[in-house]
Design an enzyme around this catalytic site. Structure first.
Site, mmCIF file in Angstrom:
data_model
loop_
_atom_site.group_PDB
_atom_site.id
_atom_site.type_symbol
_atom_site.label_atom_id
_atom_site.label_comp_id
_atom_site.label_asym_id
_atom_site.label_seq_id
_atom_site.Cartn_x
_atom_site.Cartn_y
_atom_site.Cartn_z
ATOM 1 N N HIS A 156 39.428 42.529 33.085
ATOM 2 C CA HIS A 156 39.966 41.170 33.134
ATOM 3 C C HIS A 156 40.871 40.896 31.938
ATOM 4 O O HIS A 156 41.910 40.267 32.056
ATOM 5 C CB HIS A 156 38.839 40.140 33.201
ATOM 6 N N LYS B 188 27.283 38.002 39.879
ATOM 7 C CA LYS B 188 26.021 37.261 39.857
ATOM 8 C C LYS B 188 26.086 36.107 38.864
ATOM 9 O O LYS B 188 26.819 36.178 37.879
ATOM 10 C CB LYS B 188 24.837 38.177 39.558
#
Lengths: 189, 291
Positions: A36, A101
């Site tokens: 990222h 998650k």
């Protein structure tokens, strides 16, 4: 059970609602912290994310005797760390499904609605089951630079299951649960 | 046992621990599944967890990809056989075989220590437990980073929680920790709690509670009652498996009491995910036996 098959189309993704159980088959890229950051810094990770899935995952991958990659464990990692990067990534990449998650923040929820994507919660720790869903390792990028756990792996998956936790209509199961839990907590204090 | 056999035994301990949940934890997860509404996200998550555990156990592959911080507890009677060097060699071997992820990063340079050793890892404790020389137990606990990030320490009194220096203050801290963790630590969790100590002893003792079997109660009556009450109260928050809602937010709460200085009152909560991986092996008489 809702079924998604690659390429994941906007109209199919928009038909999903928070709380739906979903089975995903097709192209899934892994990407976590280093991925990222690199994407945000503009040193592009060169692959086509359009209508594919991005999985917040640092897998255990080994080479077999025949030189092929084998995925031994591939459960989700905590997604909140990617909050600063995800809205821009969704908008620029055309990705339709983010899997991880713990959920993500309101900026990501807004990007999901704007771009037509969903956040799917995989079960934390269920690494063996998700590894079994990986039918083929179709490639890997930045392996040397990021290491195996942080590299961008291209997996082909079959019947990868999760729960739509944030949909493209501004609804997040995590927000609903947190609000309910806060009320219950206040009663216990 | 010769050195090579010791290393093989320890590498097998790592592989067993990484791939198989202890029976008490697996049993608690099965009971939790029966409690949840059929068709709910909570039931789906627990079914996934149980399916995953069967598969990992069958294939001896890591049941969670975050193979965690490795903490070894070695009988001091084995100190000359189960040396730090032997433990490190076994960890390197288990890593090569895929039982562990390359999970050890130099915090200063950011470089991966590919053998999973160095800079304090793995953690090895030698404990005096009364075995004769050359015989004893080696226990291993694997705790992943997602759950470790949810562990917390409080200093009482804490005005924001209305928590004073008493057991009700402890209760408020543990409830707050469970609320703040939501599903991030991979609920349903197991909470180890230490009351008192200095900060370091608090964290160590809280983590040690995770070695107690799920369902066992503290020998101290007041703490045992508080453990039971906290399990019920936390599960009434409705956070549920992986934070998607449901009746099971924790499988158990374990509390230990320590001494403290008059000036300090720490409450430390070690959050452990459902994947509580612990196992031990007995070494003695040239043989090994799983416990």
């Amino acid at each position: 059970m809702k079924i998604l098959r690659y390429p994941f189309r906007e109209k199919d993704v928009r038909a999903l609602r928070a709380g739906d159980e979903v089975s995903i088959s097709g192209v899934l890229f892994t990407g976590r912290d280093k991925f990222h950051k690199a994407f945000a810094d503009g040193c592009g990770v060169e692959c086509d994310f359009r209508d594919a899935a991005l999985y917040h995952c640092g897998p255990v991958v080994v080479r077999t005797g025949g030189g092929e990659w084998k995925v031994l464990a591939a459960g989700p990692t905590t997604s909140v760390r990617e909050n600063p990067y995800e809205p821009a990534f969704i908008a620029a990449s055309g990705v339709r499904v983010i899997i991880g998650k713990g959920g993500m923040d309101s900026r990501t929820l807004e990007a999901l609605a704007r771009c037509g994507a969903v956040y799917v919660q995989a079960t934390g720790g269920a690494a063996a089951l998700y590894a079994k869903a990986v039918k083929r390792v179709a490639g890997v990028m930045r392996l040397e630079e990021f290491g195996a756990a942080e590299a961008c792996w291209r997996f082909e998956v079959e019947d990868f299951r999760g729960i739509v936790a944030m949909d493209s209509h501004g609804r997040s199961l995590f927000d609903t649960v947190r609000i309910g839990a806060k009320k219950a907590l206040d009663r216990l204090f | 046992m010769r050195k090579k056999e010791i290393i093989e035994t320890l590498a097998a301990l790592v592989a067993e621990t990484s791939s198989k949940l202890p029976d008490d934890v697996a049993g608690a997860l099965r009971r939790a599944k029966r409690r949840e509404e059929p068709g709910s996200p909570a039931a789906a998550v627990l079914a996934t967890i149980l399916g995953n555990c069967s598969l990992a156990a069958k294939n001896t592959t890591p049941l969670c990809q975050d193979t965690g911080t490795l903490t070894f507890f070695v009988s001091s009677s084995l100190r000359r056989i189960v040396t730090r060097e032997a433990v490190e060699d076994a960890v390197a071997l288990a890593t090569e075989r895929g039982a562990l992820r390359r999970n050890c990063i130099d915090s200063v340079t950011g470089v991966s220590r590919d053998a999973n050793s160095g800079g304090g890892f793995p953690v090895v404790h030698y404990t005096d437990d009364g075995f004769p020389a050359g015989e004893g137990d080696v226990a291993l606990l694997l705790k992943g980073g997602g759950s470790e990030n949810m562990s917390r320490q409080y200093s009482l009194p804490d005005e924001t929680l209305g928590a004073g220096r008493d057991l009700d203050g402890v209760r408020r801290c543990v409830l707050d920790a469970a609320f703040k963790a939501q599903g991030f630590g991979c609920a349903p969790g197991i909470l180890g709690v230490a009351v008192g100590g200095d900060r370091a002893l608090g964290y160590e003792t809280a983590k040690l509670q995770l070695l107690r079997p799920v369902g066992s109660r503290s020998p101290d009556r007041a703490l045992a009652a508080m453990e039971k009450r906290l399990v019920e109260e936390i599960n009434s928050l409705g956070i549920g498996p992986m934070g998607l809602g449901g009746r099971t937010t924790v499988l158990d709460v374990k509390i230990a009491g320590l001494s403290r200085l008059p000036a300090s009152f720490f409450v430390t909560v070690a959050y452990m995910c459902w994947a509580l991986r612990r196992r031990s092996v007995h070494i003695g008489g040239g043989r090994r036996a799983w416990k």
